[in-house]
Enzyme design. Sequence first.
Site, PDB file in Angstrom:
ATOM      1  N   SER A  65      -5.760  -3.805   8.997  1.00  0.00           N
ATOM      2  CA  SER A  65      -6.465  -4.446  10.120  1.00  0.00           C
ATOM      3  C   SER A  65      -6.596  -3.454  11.274  1.00  0.00           C
ATOM      4  CB  SER A  65      -5.695  -5.689  10.584  1.00  0.00           C
ATOM      5  OG  SER A  65      -5.548  -6.601   9.531  1.00  0.00           O
ATOM      6  N   ARG A  83       0.860  -1.187   0.000  1.00  0.00           N
ATOM      7  CA  ARG A  83       0.000   0.000   0.000  1.00  0.00           C
ATOM      8  C   ARG A  83       0.884   1.220   0.000  1.00  0.00           C
ATOM      9  NH1 ARG A  83      -2.431  -2.120   5.418  1.00  0.00           N
ATOM     10  NH2 ARG A  83      -0.239  -2.644   5.400  1.00  0.00           N
TER      11      ARG A  83
HETATM   12  P1  ADP Z   1       2.037  -8.135   8.653  1.00  0.00           P
HETATM   13  O1  ADP Z   1       1.928  -7.951  10.130  1.00  0.00           O
HETATM   14  O2  ADP Z   1       2.923  -9.277   8.235  1.00  0.00           O
HETATM   15  O3  ADP Z   1       2.300  -6.884   7.854  1.00  0.00           O
HETATM   16  P2  ADP Z   1      -0.702  -7.974   7.767  1.00  0.00           P
HETATM   17  O4  ADP Z   1      -1.793  -8.946   8.065  1.00  0.00           O
HETATM   18  O5  ADP Z   1      -0.848  -6.598   8.295  1.00  0.00           O
HETATM   19  O6  ADP Z   1       0.605  -8.688   8.257  1.00  0.00           O
HETATM   20  O7  ADP Z   1      -0.483  -7.899   6.195  1.00  0.00           O
HETATM   21  C1  ADP Z   1      -0.110  -9.007   5.430  1.00  0.00           C
HETATM   22  C2  ADP Z   1       0.285  -8.509   4.050  1.00  0.00           C
HETATM   23  O8  ADP Z   1      -0.849  -7.926   3.407  1.00  0.00           O
HETATM   24  C3  ADP Z   1       1.359  -7.423   4.042  1.00  0.00           C
HETATM   25  O9  ADP Z   1       2.167  -7.615   2.916  1.00  0.00           O
HETATM   26  C4  ADP Z   1       0.563  -6.147   3.919  1.00  0.00           C
HETATM   27  O10 ADP Z   1       1.318  -5.123   3.323  1.00  0.00           O
HETATM   28  C5  ADP Z   1      -0.562  -6.615   3.002  1.00  0.00           C
HETATM   29  N1  ADP Z   1      -1.772  -5.798   3.128  1.00  0.00           N
HETATM   30  C6  ADP Z   1      -2.450  -5.476   4.239  1.00  0.00           C
HETATM   31  N2  ADP Z   1      -3.514  -4.690   3.956  1.00  0.00           N
HETATM   32  C7  ADP Z   1      -3.512  -4.525   2.610  1.00  0.00           C
HETATM   33  C8  ADP Z   1      -4.340  -3.783   1.678  1.00  0.00           C
HETATM   34  N3  ADP Z   1      -5.364  -3.037   2.095  1.00  0.00           N
HETATM   35  N4  ADP Z   1      -4.015  -3.841   0.372  1.00  0.00           N
HETATM   36  C9  ADP Z   1      -2.940  -4.564  -0.036  1.00  0.00           C
HETATM   37  N5  ADP Z   1      -2.126  -5.255   0.769  1.00  0.00           N
HETATM   38  C10 ADP Z   1      -2.393  -5.239   2.075  1.00  0.00           C
END
Ligand code: ADP
Length: 168
Positions: free
Chosen positions: A128, A90
């Site tokens: 999240s 993002r």
């Molecule tokens: P982490 O704690 O490993 O970052 P997340 O659950 O927050 O785990 O995110 C997992 C992956 O999904 C990461 O690569 C994050 O950048 C991506 N991600 C989270 N939200 C979005 C979104 N709205 N659009 C695209 N990618 C996302």
Amino acid sequence: MKIAIYPGSFDPVTNGHIDIIERAAALFKHVIVSVSINSGKTPMFTLEERVELLTESLKSYSNVSVDSFKGLTVNYAVEKNAQVIIRGLRAISDFESEFQMALTNKKLQPDIETVFMMSQAQWLFLSSSVVKEVVSLGGSIGDFVPNIVEQALKNKFNSTKRENAFPG
Ligand code: ADP
């Protein structure tokens, strides 16, 4: 045709994650969405709850499975016979840490490629944490997460409120 893993906290899964998974499922033979057990973070949902919410939200994708893992992502990828690690990107805020992680993983395990997928404009703002914040302030999150995740978040906040109202 390659196997890809999509690791993350998924606390909880949002429509932004699901969009990345759907697009990855169209590119790879199999996508394993895996919840990382990260002792550095205190999640709102337990590991079992996060796996269950993902499993329920992704049941219509025949080449997607849900799992969890502890330890190095590259070791997990090797264990699963995966050649690719998927990460979502993002805006620029994700770039620096993702770049660092991808380079570290490449050094640790040169055979595994990290593939970045750009968020669609529609989900660029979504995380999240944002979803948890909106629901904690009583806002509507129906457009941001699957129905069962919305319900699970509401239940979580209502039970937290009850605990605070009747401490002990
Ligand atoms: P982490 O704690 O490993 O970052 P997340 O659950 O927050 O785990 O995110 C997992 C992956 O999904 C990461 O690569 C994050 O950048 C991506 N991600 C989270 N939200 C979005 C979104 N709205 N659009 C695209 N990618 C996302």
